[in-house]
Design a protein around this motif. Structure first.
Motif, PDB file in Angstrom:
ATOM      1  N   GLU A   1      59.589  35.915  43.268  1.00  0.00           N
ATOM      2  CA  GLU A   1      61.058  35.923  43.219  1.00  0.00           C
ATOM      3  C   GLU A   1      61.612  36.721  44.406  1.00  0.00           C
ATOM      4  O   GLU A   1      62.558  36.267  45.067  1.00  0.00           O
ATOM      5  CB  GLU A   1      61.545  36.526  41.909  1.00  0.00           C
ATOM      6  CG  GLU A   1      63.060  36.472  41.780  1.00  0.00           C
ATOM      7  CD  GLU A   1      63.544  37.035  40.465  1.00  0.00           C
ATOM      8  OE1 GLU A   1      64.502  36.480  39.913  1.00  0.00           O
ATOM      9  OE2 GLU A   1      62.979  38.043  39.985  1.00  0.00           O
TER      10      GLU A   1
ATOM     11  N   ARG B   1      63.959  33.662  38.263  1.00  0.00           N
ATOM     12  CA  ARG B   1      63.784  33.995  36.840  1.00  0.00           C
ATOM     13  C   ARG B   1      65.155  34.029  36.189  1.00  0.00           C
ATOM     14  O   ARG B   1      66.110  34.553  36.762  1.00  0.00           O
ATOM     15  CB  ARG B   1      63.132  35.374  36.669  1.00  0.00           C
ATOM     16  CG  ARG B   1      61.687  35.407  37.041  1.00  0.00           C
ATOM     17  CD  ARG B   1      61.053  36.717  36.678  1.00  0.00           C
ATOM     18  NE  ARG B   1      61.619  37.806  37.489  1.00  0.00           N
ATOM     19  CZ  ARG B   1      61.238  39.057  37.393  1.00  0.00           C
ATOM     20  NH1 ARG B   1      60.325  39.411  36.529  1.00  0.00           N
ATOM     21  NH2 ARG B   1      61.782  39.975  38.158  1.00  0.00           N
TER      22      ARG B   1
ATOM     23  N   VAL C   1      61.008  30.668  34.319  1.00  0.00           N
ATOM     24  CA  VAL C   1      60.715  30.723  35.755  1.00  0.00           C
ATOM     25  C   VAL C   1      60.848  29.314  36.311  1.00  0.00           C
ATOM     26  O   VAL C   1      60.287  28.360  35.761  1.00  0.00           O
ATOM     27  CB  VAL C   1      59.300  31.266  36.017  1.00  0.00           C
ATOM     28  CG1 VAL C   1      59.031  31.360  37.509  1.00  0.00           C
ATOM     29  CG2 VAL C   1      59.105  32.617  35.347  1.00  0.00           C
TER      30      VAL C   1
END
Length: 153
Positions: A80, A87, A99
Motif C-alpha cells: 500500500e 486497503r 485489499v
C-alpha cells in the motif's frame, strides 16, 4: 468444457517425477530476473489480487499465500505504501479489511510477466520441436490442474 474425471485413474503419469519437475521449474522461474525489487510473496499477492474478481480480505490472502496474519498485514502495508494495493474497511464487517490491487500493481505484474517471457523465449527456442510441442500440449492439462487445485481449497 473440461474432461470428466477418470473413475479409475490410469497410472500413466509418474506423479512423483511430475512434482519434482514442477518444483524444479518453479524454483528456476521464481528466480528469473525481474525489474521490480519485490519479493516472491509480494508478487504472488499481486498475482492473486489480479486473478481474483474484486478485493480480498486479509484473511483470504493469509490462506492463499500461506503467510501468517501478521506477515500478510506487514506485506500489504508495504504494498500500500508503494501504491500497489489499497486497503479499505469491509462494509459488511467493520473489523475486516479488504485489499484491492491498483493500476500500478497491475503494471508491476505485467512488467514481471513480460520480463520473464523475454528470459524464457531464447531458452524455449533451444528446445527441440518435439519438446516445444510437448510443452504446448501440456498447457491445457496444467491449466486444468491449477483450476482443480483452486476448487479443492
Amino acid at each position: 468444457m473440461h474432461d470428466e474425471p477418470n473413475p479409475a485413474p490410469a497410472r500413466d503419469l509418474d506423479v512423483d517425477a511430475f512434482a519434482t519437475a514442477i518444483e524444479t521449474f518453479s524454483r528456476f522461474y521464481a528466480r528469473l530476473p525481474v525489474p521490480e525489487k519485490l519479493s516472491f510473496t509480494a508478487l504472488s499477492v499481486l498475482d492473486t489480487l489480479t486473478c481474483h474478481d474484486g478485493p480480498l480480505r486479509l484473511t483470504d490472502l493469509t490462506r492463499s499465500e500461506q503467510v501468517s496474519q501478521p506477515g500478510i498485514t506487514q506485506l500489504v502495508a508495504r504494498l500500500e505504501r508503494d501504491g500497489l494495493v489499497e486497503r479499505r474497511p469491509d462494509p459488511s464487517d467493520g473489523r475486516a479489511v479488504l485489499v484491492r490491487i491498483t493500476e500500478a500493481g497491475r503494471r508491476a505484474g505485467r512488467t514481471r510477466h513480460e520480463a520473464r517471457t523475454r528470459h524464457l523465449t531464447p531458452l524455449v527456442d533451444r528446445l527441440s520441436g518435439a519438446q516445444r510441442r510437448a510443452l504446448a500440449d501440456a498447457l491445457p492439462a496444467l491449466t486444468r490442474l491449477a483450476e482443480l487445485g483452486r476448487e479443492h481449497r
